[in-house]
Enzyme design. Sequence first.
Site, mmCIF file in Angstrom:
data_model
loop_
_atom_site.group_PDB
_atom_site.id
_atom_site.type_symbol
_atom_site.label_atom_id
_atom_site.label_comp_id
_atom_site.label_asym_id
_atom_site.label_seq_id
_atom_site.Cartn_x
_atom_site.Cartn_y
_atom_site.Cartn_z
ATOM 1 N N LYS A 155 6.014 2.232 4.226
ATOM 2 C CA LYS A 155 5.365 0.868 3.855
ATOM 3 C C LYS A 155 6.584 -0.294 4.046
ATOM 4 O O LYS A 155 7.062 -0.538 3.034
ATOM 5 C CB LYS A 155 4.881 0.995 2.301
ATOM 6 C CG LYS A 155 3.669 0.201 2.072
ATOM 7 C CD LYS A 155 3.107 0.597 0.994
ATOM 8 C CE LYS A 155 2.455 -0.545 0.159
ATOM 9 N NZ LYS A 155 1.327 -1.266 1.004
HETATM 10 N N1 PMP Z 1 -3.077 0.653 5.030
HETATM 11 C C1 PMP Z 1 -2.349 -0.124 5.102
HETATM 12 C C2 PMP Z 1 -1.988 -0.973 6.022
HETATM 13 C C3 PMP Z 1 -2.112 -0.675 3.433
HETATM 14 O O1 PMP Z 1 -1.296 -1.939 3.411
HETATM 15 C C4 PMP Z 1 -2.373 0.067 2.451
HETATM 16 C C5 PMP Z 1 -2.221 -0.662 1.234
HETATM 17 N N2 PMP Z 1 -0.895 0.012 0.704
HETATM 18 C C6 PMP Z 1 -3.463 0.972 2.692
HETATM 19 C C7 PMP Z 1 -3.771 1.353 3.939
HETATM 20 C C8 PMP Z 1 -3.881 1.836 1.499
HETATM 21 O O2 PMP Z 1 -2.625 2.571 1.047
HETATM 22 P P1 PMP Z 1 -2.867 3.092 -0.562
HETATM 23 O O3 PMP Z 1 -4.218 3.628 -0.548
HETATM 24 O O4 PMP Z 1 -1.775 4.009 -0.778
HETATM 25 O O5 PMP Z 1 -2.703 1.689 -1.432
#
Ligand code: PMP
Length: 299
Positions: A155
Amino acid sequence: MNYYDENTIIYLNGAYIKAAEAKGDLFGQSMHYGYAVFEGIRSYKTANGETKIFKEKEHYDRLKASAQALNMPYTYTTESLIEATYTVLERNNLQDAYIRPLVFAPPNMSFNPNEQSYLMIAAWKMEPFLGETLLKVMTSSFQRPNPKGFIMEAKAAGHYVNSILASQEAKAKGFDEALLLDMNGFLAEGPGANIFVERDNVLYTPQRGNILPGITRATVLEICEELGIEVVEKQIKPEEAHGADSAFFCGTAAEVIGIASLDKVPFKKKWSESLGAVIQNAYKCKVLGKEFKASLAVA
Ligand code: PMP
């Protein structure tokens, strides 16, 4: 949106300080090159009145994995950061909150690695990121990055230039949000959320490889297992999504939110009768520490 005021406390490099007095640095790789990693976490006031950070271990483990993937020094334990996060919530009198840890680089404008990283944790109140009404979504002209050019499962801040371009394009064209395809033209994800599509009582979601595999996505897979809903991870062509029965985005910030149409083609089912509505309800129960009934699964 007010992220902080004069009383807000953040955690920065081991200390709890006022956000308004915290200093950033203008001469680092994070500001100039997007070289930073972060998390988006939510805490909830649960059914018994306590504050609970949802899937806190998973989020801090991912933060560590993201930092390591980018060669950023990372000396924190998941346990110590969870404790620090609860302290930040308490110091700011927050129960239902969005929590943003960020690992960023010290002054250094070269491309060389650093000997240390900085870490901040901030929290604020935030409504569901994509609102609470069904979304009009368009397929973006921007694709998700080639996974050979980035580490897609990290991330990383820099990846979000792609998200911002896609989201701004969609909004400028009168849509609520974008859906990005991968470099091969299959469905990938939203700018900040994963996607599920329902067809004939089965949920489909893009497999890992070109997406950030969300913690909410993993929770949805868990819910499907618990409720006996069939779910398939696979490459999905746009034509399989257009006119499908239903679809939804999911992510920590967005939670579970239904999609009304993709490229102006409406989904067939009423949201309230879709598998997504069942998942949305189960997800709400899970984050609030409430029981949900397996009998809610589709008739
Ligand atoms: N895809 C992207 C590009 C994101 O930024 C996020 C948010 N973090 C997600 C998917 C979903 O991830 P999560 O469920 O871990 O928040």
